[in-house]
Write a protein that holds these residues in place. Sequence first.
Motif, short mmCIF file in Angstrom:
data_model
loop_
_atom_site.label_atom_id
_atom_site.label_comp_id
_atom_site.label_asym_id
_atom_site.label_seq_id
_atom_site.Cartn_x
_atom_site.Cartn_y
_atom_site.Cartn_z
N ILE A 187 0.84 -1.20 0.00
CA ILE A 187 0.00 0.00 0.00
C ILE A 187 0.87 1.25 0.00
CG2 ILE A 187 -1.70 1.30 1.33
CD1 ILE A 187 -2.79 -1.41 2.31
N ALA A 188 1.95 1.23 0.79
CA ALA A 188 2.85 2.38 0.84
C ALA A 188 3.51 2.60 -0.52
CB ALA A 188 3.92 2.16 1.91
N ILE A 189 3.90 1.53 -1.21
CA ILE A 189 4.53 1.66 -2.53
C ILE A 189 3.54 2.24 -3.53
CG2 ILE A 189 5.35 0.29 -4.50
CD1 ILE A 189 6.84 -1.48 -2.52
N ALA A 190 2.29 1.82 -3.48
CA ALA A 190 1.28 2.35 -4.41
C ALA A 190 1.11 3.86 -4.21
CB ALA A 190 -0.05 1.63 -4.21
N LEU A 191 1.04 4.30 -2.96
CA LEU A 191 0.89 5.73 -2.67
C LEU A 191 2.15 6.50 -3.05
CD1 LEU A 191 -0.92 5.47 0.79
CD2 LEU A 191 -1.94 5.86 -1.46
N LEU A 192 3.31 5.90 -2.76
CA LEU A 192 4.57 6.55 -3.13
C LEU A 192 4.71 6.67 -4.64
CD1 LEU A 192 7.37 7.65 -2.32
CD2 LEU A 192 8.22 5.30 -2.38
N MET A 193 4.28 5.63 -5.38
CA MET A 193 4.38 5.67 -6.83
C MET A 193 3.48 6.76 -7.40
SD MET A 193 6.11 4.32 -9.23
CE MET A 193 6.75 2.88 -8.35
N ALA A 194 2.30 6.96 -6.80
CA ALA A 194 1.42 8.04 -7.26
C ALA A 194 2.11 9.39 -7.09
CB ALA A 194 0.12 8.00 -6.47
N TYR A 195 2.80 9.56 -5.98
CA TYR A 195 3.52 10.82 -5.75
C TYR A 195 4.68 10.98 -6.74
CZ TYR A 195 6.45 14.34 -3.52
OH TYR A 195 7.22 15.45 -3.28
N ILE A 196 5.45 9.92 -6.94
CA ILE A 196 6.61 10.00 -7.84
C ILE A 196 6.19 10.32 -9.26
CG2 ILE A 196 8.44 8.64 -8.92
CD1 ILE A 196 8.79 7.17 -6.26
N ILE A 197 5.18 9.64 -9.76
CA ILE A 197 4.79 9.80 -11.16
C ILE A 197 4.22 11.18 -11.45
CG2 ILE A 197 3.12 9.02 -12.90
CD1 ILE A 197 3.65 6.20 -12.05
N PHE A 198 3.47 11.74 -10.50
CA PHE A 198 2.78 13.00 -10.79
C PHE A 198 3.35 14.21 -10.06
CE2 PHE A 198 -0.50 9.77 -11.62
CZ PHE A 198 -0.78 10.08 -12.95
N ARG A 199 4.37 14.01 -9.21
CA ARG A 199 4.86 15.15 -8.43
C ARG A 199 6.37 15.31 -8.47
NH1 ARG A 199 0.27 16.10 -8.70
NH2 ARG A 199 -1.24 16.62 -7.06
N THR A 200 7.08 14.50 -9.22
CA THR A 200 8.54 14.59 -9.22
C THR A 200 9.09 14.68 -10.64
OG1 THR A 200 8.93 12.20 -9.31
CG2 THR A 200 8.58 13.17 -7.13
N PRO A 201 10.32 15.21 -10.81
CA PRO A 201 10.94 15.24 -12.14
C PRO A 201 11.14 13.85 -12.74
CG PRO A 201 12.06 16.73 -10.64
CD PRO A 201 11.12 15.93 -9.81
N VAL A 202 11.42 12.87 -11.89
CA VAL A 202 11.58 11.50 -12.38
C VAL A 202 10.27 11.01 -12.99
CG1 VAL A 202 12.01 9.10 -11.70
CG2 VAL A 202 13.42 10.92 -10.76
N GLY A 203 9.17 11.28 -12.30
CA GLY A 203 7.87 10.88 -12.82
C GLY A 203 7.54 11.59 -14.12
N LEU A 204 7.90 12.85 -14.22
CA LEU A 204 7.66 13.60 -15.46
C LEU A 204 8.45 12.99 -16.61
CD1 LEU A 204 6.45 16.00 -16.96
CD2 LEU A 204 8.39 17.39 -16.17
N ALA A 205 9.70 12.59 -16.34
CA ALA A 205 10.52 11.95 -17.38
C ALA A 205 9.90 10.64 -17.83
CB ALA A 205 11.93 11.73 -16.86
N ILE A 206 9.36 9.87 -16.87
CA ILE A 206 8.72 8.59 -17.22
C ILE A 206 7.49 8.84 -18.08
CG2 ILE A 206 7.46 6.62 -16.25
CD1 ILE A 206 9.34 6.80 -13.81
N ARG A 207 6.67 9.80 -17.69
CA ARG A 207 5.44 10.08 -18.44
C ARG A 207 5.76 10.63 -19.83
NH1 ARG A 207 2.51 14.13 -16.08
NH2 ARG A 207 4.00 14.54 -14.40
N MET A 208 6.76 11.49 -19.93
CA MET A 208 7.16 12.03 -21.23
C MET A 208 7.65 10.93 -22.15
SD MET A 208 9.10 15.62 -20.40
CE MET A 208 9.50 15.85 -22.14
N THR A 209 8.43 10.00 -21.59
CA THR A 209 8.95 8.90 -22.39
C THR A 209 7.83 8.01 -22.90
OG1 THR A 209 11.02 8.92 -21.13
CG2 THR A 209 10.52 6.91 -22.37
N GLY A 210 6.80 7.80 -22.08
CA GLY A 210 5.68 6.98 -22.50
C GLY A 210 4.76 7.67 -23.48
N GLU A 211 4.78 9.00 -23.49
CA GLU A 211 3.91 9.76 -24.40
C GLU A 211 4.62 10.12 -25.71
OE1 GLU A 211 0.79 10.43 -24.10
OE2 GLU A 211 0.46 9.75 -22.04
N ASN A 212 5.84 10.66 -25.59
CA ASN A 212 6.58 11.10 -26.77
C ASN A 212 8.07 11.07 -26.44
OD1 ASN A 212 7.77 12.46 -28.95
ND2 ASN A 212 6.00 13.79 -29.23
N PRO A 213 8.73 9.94 -26.69
CA PRO A 213 10.15 9.84 -26.33
C PRO A 213 11.05 10.83 -27.06
CG PRO A 213 9.45 7.96 -27.65
CD PRO A 213 8.21 8.70 -27.28
#
Length: 314
Positions: A158-184
């Motif tokens: 449960i902690a990992i799921a909540l942490l992953m939500a924060y990382i993907i939508f609130r951190t530069p690392v998450g932004l890089a992951i989302r950008m790569t999945g949308e338009n590398p």
Amino acid sequence: MMQLFDIIASAGLWAAILRIATPLIFGTIGALLCERAGVLNLGIEGIMTFGAMIGWLSVYHGADLWTGLLIAAIAGGVFGLLHAGLTVTLGLSQHVAGLGVTLFASSFSYYVFRLIVPLANTPPTIVPFQPIAIPGLSTLPFIGPAFFTQTAPTYLAIAIALLMAYIIFRTPVGLAIRMTGENPHAAEAQGVNPMKVRYGAVIAGSALMGMGGAFLTLSAFNSFFPTMVQGRGWICIALVVFASWRPGRALFGALLFAFFDAFQLRLQTALSGLVPYQLFLMTPYILSIAALAVMARRARVPQALMQPYRRGER
């Protein structure tokens, strides 16, 4: 009707929901991380099977439970590295590579298990994780025994799921992951290396899948048998779509499927002999398919999912 109410009002039902959901949470968050970076990982079923086997085998030969969970995560990451090499570096079909990883990991699990553990009428066992009663919360009426007397890996999932939500939508690392999945290519223009991002996401996601498998042998049960994953990996793939690639919704989806599963098990007991048990076994999958059909209509797929990336090509 009273039987249904008694089942739903039982703290045991809700405690079982969290236990059943735990491997699904690990697997779904792992698959979601891979797909957010643009890589479909159909190797999840085999990775979970190998994680279950190697985690249990490590503890059986003397490692502590947390070490077994760590070894399962490392093993999952190794299979993730293999999958990334095939799909990210070589650009092979993600469907075919993933199915190949599943077949290889599942077969290799059984081979290693039988090579090290001799045939026996009774499978050897270990002492699994024990429930942890959280002080001050576990004694609360209904809520305490339902939610605050779980094993440590459940709280971790449960902690990992909540942490992953924060990382993907609130951190530069998450932004890089989302950008790569949308338009590398756009990600590369901003100084992000899509190849490294995809490798990192697939390895980390596969490590979570391995932990999901290890939960089955180190917490839910105390032994290993080759068919114990029982399609949970494929359920995780469906839950990612149900969740629209959002970790919070993925957590909810895992809990929803676990509710269907736990509820049908208790219905079998309550209505024993009145309805064929096969109907109860079908129920969680039928309801999950229905929920998936509703949610998938509004799901927004990462635009570069399953698209090989080649630097300089568009």
